[in-house]
Scaffold this active site. Structure first.
Site, PDB file in Angstrom:
ATOM      1  CB  ALA A   8      74.782 124.237  35.079  1.00  0.00           C
ATOM      2  CG  ASN A   9      71.711 124.401  39.540  1.00  0.00           C
ATOM      3  OD1 ASN A   9      71.492 125.311  39.817  1.00  0.00           O
ATOM      4  ND2 ASN A   9      72.587 123.606  40.440  1.00  0.00           N
ATOM      5  NE  ARG A  10      64.996 124.453  34.604  1.00  0.00           N
ATOM      6  CZ  ARG A  10      65.097 124.741  33.065  1.00  0.00           C
ATOM      7  NH1 ARG A  10      65.333 125.717  32.557  1.00  0.00           N
ATOM      8  NH2 ARG A  10      64.891 123.622  32.505  1.00  0.00           N
TER       9      ARG A  10
END
Ligand code: CTP
Length: 419
Positions: free
Chosen positions: A223-225
């Site tokens: 995932a990412n932020r």
């Protein structure tokens, strides 16, 4: 901030009752320093926190506190109060005044002026975090946004009640002035003609937002932020301008914008499928932080620590923006991408504009020290075939509003018609 947009502008400041009311004194002082004239209306509760005398001393004008001050024909009527303003600012805006505005009450001077105005209104809420997060307040705020009102803040931080922290602090004075400046600048360009203008009425706007989650096994993912705040703000801004909006969102923890068709997805492949299914659109805006890669073969069972040390074999995800940007038939008239960069922001964005077939790229610096991921502010550059425009640091809502306003102008301009 371009002070020139505030210079000689007439601000009608509506002060409601809250501990943050004292910050208005500084707000008035700064706006007058920037060349604006300020007239103030105070609610009864506001006068419990600061005196009309101190407000009047700073505005150098009479302060209006009661509807019944206005009965005498010699005096200024509430219609004149709003007619003679370029912009109304409500700061601090309490939960109660916001509720009154959302339901159209007019039982005191402040609410009557706000109901009678057709001028742009900037609302700077300040209240206890629980009151801000209460569904009733959120519903009222969503209604006001949909009605075309502008918001700045509230900020997150410690409140007057020491043990309370969360969103509810009045935006800082420079932030309020920056938001006011931005609204006045657009008004000067004729972009905000009327408070209730609906330039995207009858248009379909498709927006992607949030991260994607790419499974490694049934419990783990890449995932990412991304928080989805910018993409969701774009969807809200499009609704406020009258568009029908489809929001294709990856997993986020923020609430759905009201009045929007939300399609929830997890992975990049699902996001692409949802986008394709929801075309055609007049405008497509790709604000999602799509994972560039996914695991080549996600495990069907949870990977066990006791098993062989796993290695991740990654394959590239489809590029959703590029797929839509390069469509030969059914391409939206305006395709807008984002570019999240940590270096060479403008040149990377210009490269992506070409390589992905986008019309515009909104480039932002997402270096960790900028606080863009999860934060409420954003500093962006609008990159088009004509060049790069640097925008001031704005709230994500304000970035969204400006972008949609520009998009609406673009669609209604001859340039778009000729395409
Ligand atoms: N984008 C997309 N699909 C992808 C990757 C990106 O639609 N698989 C879109 C994003 O929504 C954004 C734009 O492309 O509008 C640019 O995203 P960004 O992450 O900045 O670019 P990348 O293509 O990932 O390029 P790089 O890794 O070189 O920065």
């Amino acid at each position: 901030m371009r002070a020139s947009h505030v210079k000689q502008k007439r601000i009608l400041l509506i002060i409601s009752g809250g501990i943050a009311a004292y910050k208005c004194l500084d707000l008035i002082r700064r706006m007058r320093e920037a060349g604006a004239s300020v007239r103030a209306v105070m609610t009864k509760a506001a006068t419990e926190f600061i005196t009309p005398l101190s407000v009047g001393a700073l505005t150098s004008e009479r302060v209006f506190t009661s509807l019944f001050d206005l009965n005498d024909e010699q005096e200024i009527g509430h219609i004149r109060l709003s007619r003679e303003a370029d912009l109304l600012i409500v700061a601090p805006a309490t939960a109660d005044l916001i509720a009154k505005m959302a339901s159209g009450h007019a039982d005191d001077l402040a609410s009557t002026v706000l109901l009678a105005t057709d001028k742009p209104v900037l609302v700077a809420p300040a209240m206890n975090p629980r009151m801000w997060m209460h569904p009733a307040t959120q519903r009222n705020v969503a209604q006001l946004r949909a009605d075309g009102l502008h918001f700045v803040g509230p900020n997150t931080g410690e409140m007057a009640e020491r043990d309370e922290a969360g969103p509810g602090r009045l935006a800082e004075v420079p932030e309020i002035i920056a938001a006011a400046t931005s609204i006045l600048a657009e008004r000067a360009r004729g972009a905000i003609a009327h408070l209730h203008a609906r330039p995207l009425q009858g248009r379909h706007v498709l927006v992607t937002s949030g991260p994607t989650h790419e499974p490694i096994d049934p419990v783990r993912y890449i995932a990412n932020r991304s928080s989805g705040k910018q993409g969701h703000a774009i969807a809200r801004a499009a609704v406020a301008l009258g568009a029908r909006v489809t929001l294709v969102s990856g997993p986020v923890s923020i609430t759905d914008p009201p009045g929007v068709d939300v399609v929830r997805v997890e992975t990049a492949k699902e996001m692409l499928a949802a986008v394709e299914k929801n075309l055609p659109a007049d405008i497509a805006i790709f604000a999602a932080a799509v994972a560039d890669w996914r695991s080549a073969s996600a495990a069907q069972q949870k990977l066990k620590k006791s098993g062989d040390k796993p290695s991740l074999d990654l394959i590239e995800n489809p590029d959703i923006l590029a797929t839509v940007g390069k469509l030969r038939t059914g391409r939206p008239r305006l395709v807008i991408g984002f570019a999240a960069e940590t270096s060479s922001v403008a040149s990377e964005a210009a490269r992506k504009l070409k390589s992905k077939g986008a019309d515009w790229i909104v480039a932002n610096d997402v270096s960790p020290d900028r606080g863009v991921f999860g934060g409420d502010g954003n500093t962006v550059h609008l990159v088009t075939a004509q060049g790069t425009e640097d925008w001031p640091t704005l709230s994500k809502d304000e970035v969204a509003r400006r972008l949609l306003q520009r998009a609406a102008e673009h669609l209604s301009s001859g340039a778009a018609a000729a395409e």
